[in-house]
Structures are given as C-alpha cells and as structure tokens.
Design a protein around this motif. Structure first.
Motif: not given
Ligand SMILES: [Zn+2]
Length: 410
Positions: A41-42, A68-70, A90-91, A154-157
């Motif tokens: 996601e960067r 992978r930043p929030n 964002t992912d 990040v990383d919701e999926e």
C-alpha cells in the motif's frame, strides 16, 4: 439571505474533484503480495498523505509493517467535542487476469457515468469521497465541536492488521464514532456479519488399501461429519433471531482433503483428513456457541466411527457480528444527511461480510455505520466500477453528516 453551514460545505464539493481523486488512487496498484517489495500500500498511502497535508490536515503516518503505512488525517474544531472518523482502506484485492477486463484494471477510466478499475468501488472511491468531504468542511470554514478524522488503513482484505494497529494508538482510541466508507450502494448499514473459520481434523490409522480391515479410515468419518452438518446448521439457526438485514447464519464446508498435508495415493488409506468450515455469524450469535455445537458433532462422529479422534480448532481469531442502534447520534446524523443531500428516505441495510468497522466496533466499543458508493456485489469481480453519481452523493452525505455530528449540542 445567509446560507447554512451545510450549504457552504456542500458547495465546496465538485464532481470533478471526487472523480479525479478516485481515478488517481485507482491508478496506483496496491495489491499486497508477500515477498515483492513494491507490491503493497505504500505508494497509494503516500498519495493520500500528500493530498491531506496539502489540504491543511494534521497527519500521522503509522508504519504497521514494512511498506504498509496507515495514514490518518484530522481537523480539530475550535470547540471540544467527539471525534468522528471516516474510515477507508488502501489495499485492494488482486486484479486476476487483466485480459478479462473491459478497461485495464489500473486505468481508472471514466466512461458512461462510471469509474472503472480494481478498487474503484472497494474502496478507493469511498476513501476519495471521505477525503474530499473532510476537505470541504475545512475549506468552508465551518466551526466544529470536536475532531473530524479520515483514516486510510492497510490490510483490510486480509488480516485487518491496519485497523488492529490503529485501535491501539492514541488517535484510534480517541475515536467516538465511525462511518466505514465501504461500497454498500449508499445504504445505511447498521449490521455486519461476523466470521469464524474452523479446522476439523479427523485422525484415523494409515494402512494398505488392499487391507482396509487394518485401517481406521478418516475419510469415512469425514463423510459422517459432513452428512450431519445441515442438522448442525439448523441447530445454530434456532439459537439466534433472524436478522432483518442479514438473514440467517451459515455453516459452509469449504475445504475437504485427505490426507491432510501429505501426498495422496490410490492404494494408501491416509492417517488424517481435514475439513474447513466457513461460518458466517449474524448479530446475537456468539462464535463460542457455534464452536460448542461443532465440538458436539465431533464427539458424535467419534462415537459413530470407533477408533477415530476428531479435533476442532479456529483457524484465526473469530470476528463477531456487529449491530448498532438506529438512535445512535452517528446514525441519526447520517440519516439526516441522506435526506438533506438526496431528498430521499434513507435505505437501511446490512453488510454481508466483515470490515475494518468490525475491529473498531469490537475493540473500541464505538458505534459504526457502514455507508459508501458502489454496488455491494461488485467488489473482487472483473470490471469493478463505481457510479459517479453515487460517489458524489456519498461525499456530500459524509460532509453533511460530519457537520451535523460535530455541531455543538446545547
Ligand atoms: Zn473493502
């Protein structure tokens, strides 16, 4: 004639800006592929950060994992009050075969009132709408009582590590209520399904296929277990009230394999078999009670198949179903906003899966409502798209709801 603060904010939102920002974010691929340094996601997080800083937001970047930043942006009102978070991720999921797409998956093409591309609906569109909405509140100079926040996580999926990280930070812990901007065709979703993944392992005794009488065959036990699963599902359904929005819970076998983790051979009765169950929970149904029912079925299977041992374990931490009351101020603010912006009566609904909102709700105990542009069924498909009209309406609703929620309550 003086205009109301909400009118002032709404005039700051143009279709052009929401469309351009959505398209720009879609054009930055953000599929996470472990082991590929650039596949994360960067890049999109940097674009969000730059945009928020340029618009005058305070910004914090939280490195959840390398690359992978929030990104959290916020505006503080002149008066104290609650914190409203507009939340997005964002992912995006994989594009699959790019040749199967009518428009290339990273094109962000605008055609016939739609924006196309992976993430257009799930959910760079919703995120862009939230960003433009919050910026409009700032540009209009509306005095706020409290804090308006945009969180791009990040990383919701996958593991929702972005949301899990966020709720442990001071910014996250200060959130009073959240609007989750996932594609729900601009319905106000008060409920979200929960999920429980379970591994059932059936242990028997390995033997030569020519001498089955020397074996304890775990495949036969797996058959016994599966044959009784519909009965278990009925029992689970009896234990919970049917949800108006989400219907009944489901217990679905998704994986069956034997042997578990070894090479299969025609003439070998394996030692083990493995089943995976995908359990979808509705509000009021606790993961523990479903696990208890599965354990009961495991014991029953052992009795029917002497010599077999059956073990049951969750594959990951369960995500409970969530529900919020219609009377919550954040729900009422959004309901008011939908009427104000669209002139129509809000439609209420439910989210068929879980979202970052599940983490916010369960970890922080705050009310969440899921509301965002894009057809509920379109995420993860080819030719994913978001209707421009819904996108702009969402941005306007977020802005109006924020002004309403963060106005002084006397
Ligand atoms: Zn999503």
């Amino acid at each position: 004639m003086s205009r109301s603060p909400v009118d002032n904010v709404l005039t700051q939102i143009t279709e052009r800006e929401v469309v351009d920002l959505t398209s720009e974010l879609v054009q930055i691929p953000s599929v996470f592929r472990p082991g590929e340094p650039e596949a994360n996601e960067r890049a999109v997080a940097v674009a969000v950060e730059v945009w928020l800083r340029r618009e005058g937001f305070s910004v914090e970047v939280q490195e959840v994992a390398p690359g992978r930043p929030n990104v959290i942006g916020w505006l503080d009102g002149a008066l104290p009050g609650p914190t409203l978070c507009l939340e997005g991720h964002t992912d995006v999921v994989t594009e699959g075969d790019p040749a199967a797409w009518q428009f290339p998956p990273w094109s962000g093409a605008v055609e016939g009132g739609q924006i196309y591309g992976r993430g257009s609906a799930d959910m760079k569109g919703g995120l862009a709408a939230a960003m433009v909405a919050a910026a409009a509140v700032r540009r209009a100079g509306v005095p706020l009582a409290g804090r308006l926040m945009v969180a791009a996580l990040v990383d919701e999926e996958d593991a929702m590590s972005g949301a899990k990280h966020f709720v442990g930070t001071p910014l996250g812990r200060a959130v009073s209520a959240a609007i989750v901007c996932e594609p729900e065709q601009n319905e106000l979703c008060l409920e979200q399904k929960g999920v429980l993944w379970v591994r059932v392992t059936l242990h028997g005794r390995m033997a030569h296929g020519a001498m089955p009488y020397t074996a304890v065959n775990p495949i036969a036990a797996a058959g016994q277990f599966l044959a009784r699963l519909p009965q278990l599902e009925r029992r689970v359904r009896r234990g919970v009230r049917r949800s108006r929005f989400l219907g009944v819970p489901h217990v679905t076998p998704t994986v069956a394999r034997a042997p578990a983790g070894h090479v299969a051979q025609n003439n070998v009765i394996p030692a083990t078999a493995e089943l995976r169950l995908d359990v979808r929970l509705t509000p009021g149904l606790e993961p523990g009670s479903v696990l208890g029912a599965i354990e009961d079925l495991a014991r029953d299977t052992e009795r029917r198949c002497p010599g077999t041992r059956v073990t049951v374990e969750p594959v990951a931490a369960p995500r409970p179903a969530t529900r919020v009351e219609r009377g919550e101020p954040v729900v009422r603010a959004l309901e008011w906003a939908v009427r104000r912006v669209s002139g129509r009566r809000p439609v209420f609904g439910g989210v068929p899966g879980s979202t970052d909102g599940t983490i916010l709700r369960t970890a922080l105990g705050i009310p969440i409502v899921t509301f965002g542009p894009g057809n509920r069924l379109i995420p993860h498909q080819v030719d994913e798209h978001v209707p421009v009209a819904e996108l702009v309406e969402a941005a306007r609703c977020y802005a109006a709801a924020a002004v309403r929620f963060l106005s002084r309550r006397d």
